[in-house]
Design an enzyme around this catalytic site. Sequence first.
Site, mmCIF file in Angstrom:
data_model
loop_
_atom_site.group_PDB
_atom_site.id
_atom_site.type_symbol
_atom_site.label_atom_id
_atom_site.label_comp_id
_atom_site.label_asym_id
_atom_site.label_seq_id
_atom_site.Cartn_x
_atom_site.Cartn_y
_atom_site.Cartn_z
ATOM 1 N N ASP A 19 10.523 -9.126 0.253
ATOM 2 C CA ASP A 19 9.290 -9.204 1.050
ATOM 3 C C ASP A 19 8.058 -9.099 0.163
ATOM 4 O OD1 ASP A 19 8.063 -9.719 3.435
ATOM 5 O OD2 ASP A 19 8.027 -7.627 4.099
ATOM 6 N N LEU A 50 -3.988 4.576 8.427
ATOM 7 C CA LEU A 50 -4.388 3.624 7.389
ATOM 8 C C LEU A 50 -4.204 2.202 7.876
ATOM 9 C CD1 LEU A 50 -2.852 5.207 4.182
ATOM 10 C CD2 LEU A 50 -5.269 4.898 4.677
ATOM 11 N N GLY A 51 -3.179 2.012 8.688
ATOM 12 C CA GLY A 51 -2.923 0.678 9.189
ATOM 13 C C GLY A 51 -1.643 0.699 9.985
ATOM 14 N N SER A 52 -1.443 -0.385 10.718
ATOM 15 C CA SER A 52 -0.183 -0.451 11.431
ATOM 16 C C SER A 52 0.329 -1.870 11.397
ATOM 17 C CB SER A 52 -0.357 0.021 12.871
ATOM 18 O OG SER A 52 -1.369 -0.731 13.481
ATOM 19 N N GLY A 53 1.608 -1.974 11.218
ATOM 20 C CA GLY A 53 2.212 -3.288 11.151
ATOM 21 C C GLY A 53 3.508 -3.268 11.913
ATOM 22 N N GLY A 54 4.307 -4.294 11.674
ATOM 23 C CA GLY A 54 5.573 -4.371 12.366
ATOM 24 C C GLY A 54 6.474 -3.208 12.034
ATOM 25 N N PHE A 55 6.325 -2.712 10.868
ATOM 26 C CA PHE A 55 7.166 -1.641 10.387
ATOM 27 C C PHE A 55 6.885 -0.336 11.111
ATOM 28 C CE2 PHE A 55 9.454 -1.507 6.162
ATOM 29 C CZ PHE A 55 10.337 -0.548 6.583
ATOM 30 N N GLY A 56 5.661 -0.165 11.511
ATOM 31 C CA GLY A 56 5.261 1.093 12.117
ATOM 32 C C GLY A 56 3.859 1.405 11.665
ATOM 33 N N VAL A 80 1.024 3.583 9.492
ATOM 34 C CA VAL A 80 0.924 4.270 8.212
ATOM 35 C C VAL A 80 -0.259 5.241 8.264
ATOM 36 C CG1 VAL A 80 0.749 4.004 5.727
ATOM 37 C CG2 VAL A 80 1.772 2.193 7.096
#
Length: 672
Positions: free
Chosen positions: A478, A359-365, A367
Amino acid sequence: MLVKFLIIVFLSFLSQSQKSSSQVLELTYNGFRPPSTNISIQGIATITPNGLLKLTNTSMQRTGHAFYTKPIRFKDSPNGNVSSFSTTFVFDIHSEIPTLSSGGMAFVIAPNPGLPFGSTFQYLGLLNVTNNGNDTNHVFAVELDTIMSIELNDMNNNHVGIDINSLISVKSSSAGYWDENNRFNNLTLISRKRMQVWIDYDGRTHRIDVTMAPFSENKPRKLLVSIVRDLSSVLLQDMFVGFSSATGSMLSEHFVLGWNFRVNGKAQPLALALSKLPILPVWDSKPPRFYSFIKNWMPWISLLLIPLLLIIFLVRFLVRRKRKFAEELEDWETEFGKNRLRFKDLYYATKGFKDKNLLGSGGFGRVYRGFMLKTKKEIAVKRVSNESRQGLKEFVAEIVSIGQMSHRNLVPLVGYCRRRDELLLVYDYMPNGSLDKYLYNSPEVRLNWKQRFKVINGVASALFYLHEEWEQVVIHRDIKASNILLDAEYNGRLGDFGLARLCDHGSDPQTTRVVGTWGYLDPDHVRTGRATTATDVFAFGVLLLEVVCGRRPIEIVNESDDTVLLVELVFGFWIEGKLLDATDPNLGFEYDQREVEMVLKLGLLCSHSDPPARPTMRQVLQYLRGDAMLPDLSLFDFRGSEKMLGISHRFSESCMFTSRSSIAYSILSGGR
Ligand SMILES: *[C@@H]1O[C@H](CO)[C@@H](O)[C@H](O)[C@H]1NC(C)=O
Ligand SMILES: *[C@@H]1O[C@H](CO)[C@@H](O)[C@H](O)[C@H]1NC(C)=O
Ligand SMILES: *[C@@H]1O[C@H](CO)[C@@H](O)[C@H](O)[C@H]1NC(C)=O
Ligand SMILES: *[C@@H]1O[C@H](CO)[C@@H](O)[C@H](O)[C@H]1NC(C)=O
Ligand SMILES: *[C@@H]1O[C@H](CO)[C@@H](O)[C@H](O)[C@H]1NC(C)=O
Ligand SMILES: *[C@@H]1O[C@H](CO)[C@@H](O)[C@H](O)[C@H]1NC(C)=O
């Protein structure tokens, strides 16, 4: 003297020339006891201390030869007739596996006291594939062949044959003998039993006769193999006599126990003192243990082998699978039991975390979208890589307690899973994605004012719930457009509690590491390091402006990388008295102007640089619902615009907080 070696030379015609053909020569070996044997050996042949001529040992693919060292005169002249000769010997072939034949052996008359080019195995050490059958070989042999070689036209794997220059016998017969009752008895060459062979050549009739018999039996009257063949073209004037043998890939040993050879003499029985022959080594009469084991168990082994292989395969598969789906479960986690999900289920739900499901990827990891087969529920799985386990316990505890909260404007946390060095957070899948996708960069789907207002209201009520309604104060820390998710009805739902902090109602907030996302960061929080509910209110204010203006909190305006703060921009419009000019052009014209103005003003108020000036979420809700009137902004001291701009001034590039570094750091360091 131990050596029962005897050479008797009869000179029949003493007066005649030295080249006389009537020399009678007889060799008698009742064992080959060293030292004086006059036998030369080659290859792996040896003479044992007790007098056995051992042509081969258990070395594979080797040859062994033994020749009487001196040449023997077979003809009076090079073109003369071959004299009569007779020979007899006792042999024994010991095969390690009695039913499997290895190489055989042969009595041989050759031009040299050696056969260096003889090949192994079916060639018996006599000839090789190149010279086999060539008349220039001048080789005569009687083979005791234990190999059935098709290329050599062998009749079976247990035969006696007469070979002239070729291993393709001129005549052969299955091994055996005719007894007194004229019955043929088979003999097995590799039977480990001693046997005797007689070979006679009649120089006058050119008849070659071969017979054999078991040890200590008399020479049979009836011949085994017989053929008339003039050897005068085969044998040279002087020849060497001896034995040859070869091994293949089965273990076997070939022995000659005694040997008598005579040339030119009258036909009279050869004398071997059988009782004086050396003793053979003692072998285990039983076949080797491993052989009988194999023989007895082979059917069972093969029967068991297939299931065994299947089991091994299955175990391997299961072990791999287990390792693939291995999770970590520690004692303290048992209390969160029901929130804990199995990695295997998540793996299948997301089809193995395929990129297609990303679905997406960010700093968190990253998804991933997934579908839980058990609960028939769409989920979003966030894989958080976890390089340090420090603080993980607290983090999981908080995540799980947040998971127990229930509010229609929070993205429900379904559970979590922990394995090796990662943490997986499972949320309900929000079909419409995150709010930021609808705001900037001319989005495909535009939200009208009604929808935006609904989102704002939703987030506000969620935040109010976190701050005041739940049993503990939760500071989200956040709040930003990308953390607001839209469900099927475009309700705004607050998600991603990656940075959230819990504290008891009424307690003083602890100083913490400054975390959050640049542009939403409360300058006061940055200065003091204390996160309070007002910190969330600040970010919420920025979010309000974002939703109405369709702009990012911080925008780069020109090539010189000048940044414009959204708060500053809206403030500017307000000063000029044309606040509505700040609105998003995509908003269209169908909106309640007063409502939009109120939200813009509320945004400014919430993002006031002085925390006490900001409203609480309770008040925010009241303003949004129209239960209370927004106070007049001009009553507030916005003069210290330096304060407002403090965000951009105080922040140097080096302490820019991107969501990536801050969140990851926060989780991993446990410094929250
Ligand atoms: C070989 O035989 C001769 C008799 O012909 C004998 O004198 C001699 O000792 C033998 N040589 C060996 C090494 O035994
Ligand atoms: C067979 O004999 C050869 C020559 O004597 C020796 O090198 C080899 O080691 C022997 N092999 C075995 C298995 O005894
Ligand atoms: C060989 O033997 C034949 C008869 O068997 C005889 O005629 C012939 O002369 C002999 N040859 C020699 C060279 O002695
Ligand atoms: C066979 O033996 C001959 C000599 O008789 C030799 O020249 C040749 O190289 C040998 N061939 C092989 C394949 O060993
Ligand atoms: C037989 O051997 C000789 C010498 O080794 C060779 O010259 C000749 O060509 C061979 N004949 C055949 C038919 O192979
Ligand atoms: C002897 O051996 C031959 C050939 O292998 C076979 O046909 C025959 O049946 C055997 N005879 C006996 C009595 O075993």
